[in-house]
Design a protein around this motif. Structure first.
Motif, PDB file in Angstrom:
ATOM      1  N   TYR A   1       5.221  -0.454   5.193  1.00 29.13           N
ATOM      2  CA  TYR A   1       5.004   0.823   4.531  1.00 29.13           C
ATOM      3  C   TYR A   1       4.147   1.764   5.388  1.00 29.13           C
ATOM      4  CZ  TYR A   1       6.809  -0.765  -0.035  1.00 29.13           C
ATOM      5  OH  TYR A   1       7.600  -1.196  -1.059  1.00 29.13           O
ATOM      6  N   ALA A   2       3.038   1.248   5.919  1.00 26.06           N
ATOM      7  CA  ALA A   2       2.078   2.094   6.633  1.00 26.06           C
ATOM      8  C   ALA A   2       2.652   2.664   7.927  1.00 26.06           C
ATOM      9  CB  ALA A   2       0.809   1.295   6.929  1.00 26.06           C
TER      10      ALA A   2
ATOM     11  N   GLY B   1       5.548   5.927   1.623  1.00 27.00           N
ATOM     12  CA  GLY B   1       5.085   4.804   2.435  1.00 27.00           C
ATOM     13  C   GLY B   1       3.609   4.521   2.226  1.00 27.00           C
ATOM     14  N   TYR B   2       2.793   5.576   2.140  1.00 23.41           N
ATOM     15  CA  TYR B   2       1.357   5.388   1.947  1.00 23.41           C
ATOM     16  C   TYR B   2       1.042   4.827   0.572  1.00 23.41           C
ATOM     17  CZ  TYR B   2       0.937   8.212   6.172  1.00 23.41           C
ATOM     18  OH  TYR B   2       1.042   8.691   7.457  1.00 23.41           O
ATOM     19  N   ARG B   3       1.746   5.286  -0.438  1.00 26.67           N
ATOM     20  CA  ARG B   3       1.524   4.726  -1.777  1.00 26.67           C
ATOM     21  C   ARG B   3       1.920   3.247  -1.805  1.00 26.67           C
ATOM     22  NH1 ARG B   3       0.530   5.210  -7.053  1.00 26.67           N
ATOM     23  NH2 ARG B   3       1.969   4.300  -8.569  1.00 26.67           N
ATOM     24  N   GLY B   4       3.049   2.937  -1.192  1.00 27.97           N
ATOM     25  CA  GLY B   4       3.475   1.542  -1.132  1.00 27.97           C
ATOM     26  C   GLY B   4       2.478   0.677  -0.392  1.00 27.97           C
TER      27      GLY B   4
ATOM     28  N   PHE C   1      -2.609   9.117  -4.241  1.00 28.74           N
ATOM     29  CA  PHE C   1      -1.429   8.257  -4.215  1.00 28.74           C
ATOM     30  C   PHE C   1      -1.735   6.867  -4.768  1.00 28.74           C
ATOM     31  CE2 PHE C   1       0.131  10.816  -0.338  1.00 28.74           C
ATOM     32  CZ  PHE C   1       0.772  11.722  -1.163  1.00 28.74           C
ATOM     33  N   ALA C   2      -2.963   6.397  -4.559  1.00 33.93           N
ATOM     34  CA  ALA C   2      -3.352   5.090  -5.091  1.00 33.93           C
ATOM     35  C   ALA C   2      -3.525   5.126  -6.609  1.00 33.93           C
ATOM     36  CB  ALA C   2      -4.636   4.612  -4.425  1.00 33.93           C
ATOM     37  N   LEU C   3      -3.795   6.325  -7.146  1.00 32.00           N
ATOM     38  CA  LEU C   3      -4.056   6.468  -8.588  1.00 32.00           C
ATOM     39  C   LEU C   3      -2.828   6.885  -9.390  1.00 32.00           C
ATOM     40  CD1 LEU C   3      -7.480   8.358  -8.402  1.00 32.00           C
ATOM     41  CD2 LEU C   3      -7.128   6.002  -9.190  1.00 32.00           C
TER      42      LEU C   3
END
Length: 300
Positions: free
Chosen positions: A72-73, A175-178, A247-249
């Protein structure tokens, strides 16, 4: 108010400032790659220090990084490099505010990419708002003084760069959220900082290798304009931390939809700082796109 809402608004505000600074870097005759590299090289060390410092202050161990995280990153990081280069190149074709509006097709794209990759979809009403947004994009892609066949006016290099940047930014956001969701522990900020630290380190290395191969001497020019470059790095760091935390929230679609407030900020920058004029057609395109944004926020 949910925490992700003010965090997203701050991210949009800082991002507007960063793109303005990158335009200034482009004006110093840095190449597109050089102006893009400045974003990463000045922010990567700061993000790494923040990650370590926050882990110590909050008494949290850094999360273990699974193999899925890197898929993802690195996908997100590569897409963001290419997207940023598209936006910097776009500034040579259209004014600042319209360039940012083209980029904001990422909202439409992020809904689609989110559905495919993370199974985060929208309602049929929300999909209607997406189609309305495409009408605004088509109006914006038609150059004001253009003549000739309509398809040549619509499908031009500026439109291609803007829409491609939107797709690439959507891929990077998903991708960053994943990547953040794949981390096993840590609060939202620590997971965001960990993801951002890994991504910016990769992006800095990748861009440095590219310029050493294809644009020798450009890296030295980036460091020569360190005053503006450092501001780009700091604004990039603050904006990225906010985006990654949001994105994490919350899902990418919600975050990107609210992030359209950047349109207001960019038009203010365009009028007050760069003294640029916007045509009636461009105002019409922005207005239609704004209605689509509001509808998207209301129905997703």
């Amino acid at each position: 108010m949910d925490a992700w809402i003010p965090i997203t608004i701050l991210a949009a505000l800082v991002q507007t400032a960063r793109f303005g600074l990158q335009k200034q870097l482009k004006a110093t005759r840095l190449s597109t790659a050089g102006a893009t590299f400045a974003r990463f090289v000045y922010s990567a060390p700061l993000v790494a220090l923040l990650m370590l410092g926050y882990g110590q202050v909050s008494a949290q161990a850094l999360p273990a990084i699974p193999a899925q995280f890197w898929v993802y990153a690195l996908t997100g990081g590569t897409a963001q490099i290419l997207a940023t280069m598209c936006v910097v190149a776009l500034f040579a074709h259209r004014n600042f505010a319209v360039g940012i509006t083209f980029k904001k097709t990422e909202v439409i794209m992020s809904v689609i990419v989110g559905m495919i990759v993370l199974r985060e979809g929208v309602s049929w009403t929300g999909f209607g708002a997406i189609l309305l947004g495409l009408v605004g994009v088509l109006l914006l892609s038609d150059p004001p003084a253009a003549t000739g066949a309509w398809h040549r006016r619509i499908f031009n290099r500026a439109a291609g760069l803007g829409i491609l940047s939107g797709l690439l930014f959507a891929i990077s956001a998903v991708g960053y959220r994943g990547a953040a969701l794949s981390l096993s522990h840590g609060d939202a900020l620590l997971r965001a900082l960990t993801t951002l630290a890994c991504v910016t380190a990769f992006q800095t290395l990748a861009m440095a290798c590219w310029m050493a191969w294809r644009e020798r001497g450009e890296m030295g020019r980036v460091f020569a304009v360190w005053r503006v470059g450092a501001l780009v790095g700091v604004s990039s760091m603050i904006g990225s931390i906010c985006w990654f935390t949001a994105f994490a929230l919350q899902t990418v679609a919600y975050v990107k939809a609210l992030g359209q407030v950047e349109l207001i900020f960019s038009f203010l920058v365009s009028a007050l700082i760069f003294k640029e004029k916007t045509t009636v057609r461009e105002y019409q395109g922005v207005a239609i796109l704004c209605v689509a944004i509001i509808a998207l926020i209301a129905f997703i």
